[in-house]
Design an enzyme around this catalytic site. Structure first.
Site, PDB file in Angstrom:
ATOM      1  CB  SER A  13      -0.880   0.043   1.252  1.00  0.00           C
ATOM      2  OG  SER A  13      -0.386   0.256   2.435  1.00  0.00           O
ATOM      3  CG  ASN A  14       3.666   2.723   2.985  1.00  0.00           C
ATOM      4  OD1 ASN A  14       3.474   3.876   3.175  1.00  0.00           O
ATOM      5  ND2 ASN A  14       3.404   1.887   3.990  1.00  0.00           N
ATOM      6  NE  ARG A  65      22.021 -10.711   6.874  1.00  0.00           N
ATOM      7  CZ  ARG A  65      22.239  -9.519   7.683  1.00  0.00           C
ATOM      8  NH1 ARG A  65      21.424  -8.381   7.529  1.00  0.00           N
ATOM      9  NH2 ARG A  65      23.288  -9.326   8.333  1.00  0.00           N
ATOM     10  NE  ARG A  91      16.473 -10.916   2.557  1.00  0.00           N
ATOM     11  CZ  ARG A  91      16.640 -12.215   2.745  1.00  0.00           C
ATOM     12  NH1 ARG A  91      16.173 -13.185   2.979  1.00  0.00           N
ATOM     13  NH2 ARG A  91      18.121 -12.422   2.853  1.00  0.00           N
ATOM     14  CG  LEU A  93      18.446  -3.452   3.724  1.00  0.00           C
ATOM     15  CD1 LEU A  93      18.736  -2.386   2.958  1.00  0.00           C
ATOM     16  CD2 LEU A  93      17.852  -4.556   2.720  1.00  0.00           C
ATOM     17  CG  ASN A 107      12.138   0.982   6.863  1.00  0.00           C
ATOM     18  OD1 ASN A 107      11.657   0.392   6.120  1.00  0.00           O
ATOM     19  ND2 ASN A 107      12.266   0.803   8.160  1.00  0.00           N
ATOM     20  CG  HIS A 109       9.492   1.542  12.464  1.00  0.00           C
ATOM     21  ND1 HIS A 109       9.511   0.299  12.202  1.00  0.00           N
ATOM     22  CD2 HIS A 109       8.886   1.910  13.852  1.00  0.00           C
ATOM     23  CE1 HIS A 109       9.307  -0.601  13.739  1.00  0.00           C
ATOM     24  NE2 HIS A 109       9.022   0.513  14.505  1.00  0.00           N
ATOM     25  CG  ASP A 145      13.209  -0.290  12.356  1.00  0.00           C
ATOM     26  OD1 ASP A 145      13.402  -0.122  11.264  1.00  0.00           O
ATOM     27  OD2 ASP A 145      12.403  -1.170  12.985  1.00  0.00           O
TER      28      ASP A 145
HETATM   29  C1  GRF Z   1       3.909  -0.561   6.978  1.00  0.00           C
HETATM   30  O1  GRF Z   1       3.022  -0.638   7.984  1.00  0.00           O
HETATM   31  C2  GRF Z   1       5.196  -0.112   7.306  1.00  0.00           C
HETATM   32  O2  GRF Z   1       5.311   0.814   7.949  1.00  0.00           O
HETATM   33  C3  GRF Z   1       5.964  -1.295   7.456  1.00  0.00           C
HETATM   34  O3  GRF Z   1       5.267  -2.470   6.960  1.00  0.00           O
HETATM   35  C4  GRF Z   1       4.311  -2.003   6.357  1.00  0.00           C
HETATM   36  C5  GRF Z   1       4.078  -2.151   5.113  1.00  0.00           C
HETATM   37  O4  GRF Z   1       2.765  -2.066   4.616  1.00  0.00           O
HETATM   38  N1  GRF Z   1       7.367  -1.005   7.270  1.00  0.00           N
HETATM   39  P1  GRF Z   1       2.583  -1.803   2.745  1.00  0.00           P
HETATM   40  O5  GRF Z   1       2.978  -3.412   2.141  1.00  0.00           O
HETATM   41  O6  GRF Z   1       3.042  -0.901   2.394  1.00  0.00           O
HETATM   42  O7  GRF Z   1       0.820  -1.957   2.640  1.00  0.00           O
END
Ligand code: GRF
Length: 202
Positions: A13-14, A65, A91, A93, A107, A109, A145
């Site tokens: 979704s992001n 890895r 994963r 990195l 990233n 979070h 993170d």
């Molecule tokens: C999100 O909650 C993001 O903060 C975390 O993983 C989730 C990814 O969601 N890192 P999507 O796959 O972008 O819907």
């Protein structure tokens, strides 16, 4: 135009929010490639629907890895990717990857870092009983993170929240701040000094 590469493992979704922001002209970038470590990641379908090159790289085909990350980096470099965007990439990195794209990996979070790093940031917030959580976009360093914070947004935690309801409320905000952070990067407005990120008002 800034070329980005997106790594995703799940729903995407992001990724979709970033695609939409690019298509509507809010983000001045192009997506060179979407890479997933999961063959069934929805993110791959989303990319295909928008005509974006997308590939599944099977971690089982790499012994270590580093070897796996080297395959990812090779694809990113081949596409001329300048900024790597992790969007639910499940994963950690390797130092090899971090070095290859030093200060060029972002990233998102689902918590207000440094609170609740690692997996299930939303569940950690609900279980702890905090009244406010949120989302954080940060540059990626060798830690989990721990990299320099670019943008954060606060989200209230309601008394009856579950991991799912809080996740949905946070996700709405993620979809706003991730494209914004990428646009700030594209405009060259992010200055990183030590662990502090300043947004230049040009
Ligand atoms: C999100 O909650 C993001 O903060 C975390 O993983 C989730 C990814 O969601 N890192 P999507 O796959 O972008 O819907």
């Amino acid at each position: 135009m800034l070329k980005i590469g997106v790594l995703a493992s799940g729903k995407g979704s992001n990724l979709q929010a970033i695609i939409d922001a690019i298509e509507s002209g809010k983000v001045s970038a192009t997506i060179g490639i979407v890479i997933s470590n999961k063959s069934n990641a929805c993110a791959l379908l989303r990319a295909q629907r928008h005509g974006i090159t997308s590939i599944f790289l099977d971690p089982k085909e790499s012994k270590t890895r580093e070897e796996y990350d080297a395959r990812i980096v090779a694809h990113l470099e081949k596409e001329g990717v300048e900024l790597v965007v992790l969007a639910g990439f499940m994963r950690i990195l390797s130092p090899y990857f971090i070095k290859a794209y030093k200060s060029k990996i972002m990233n998102i979070h689902p918590a207000l870092l440094p609170s609740f790093p690692g997996g299930h940031g939303q569940r950690q917030a609900v279980d702890y009983g905090v009244k406010i959580s949120g989302a954080t976009v940060h540059f990626v360093d060798e830690g989990c993170d721990t990299g320099p914070i670019i943008l954060q947004v606060a989200v209230p935690v309601e008394d009856d929240d579950t991991e799912e309801t809080l996740s949905a409320r946070i996700l709405e905000q993620e979809h706003k701040i991730y494209p914004l952070a990428i646009q700030l990067y594209a405009e060259g407005k992010l200055e990183v000094i030590g662990r502090k990120v300043t947004i230049r008002q040009k």
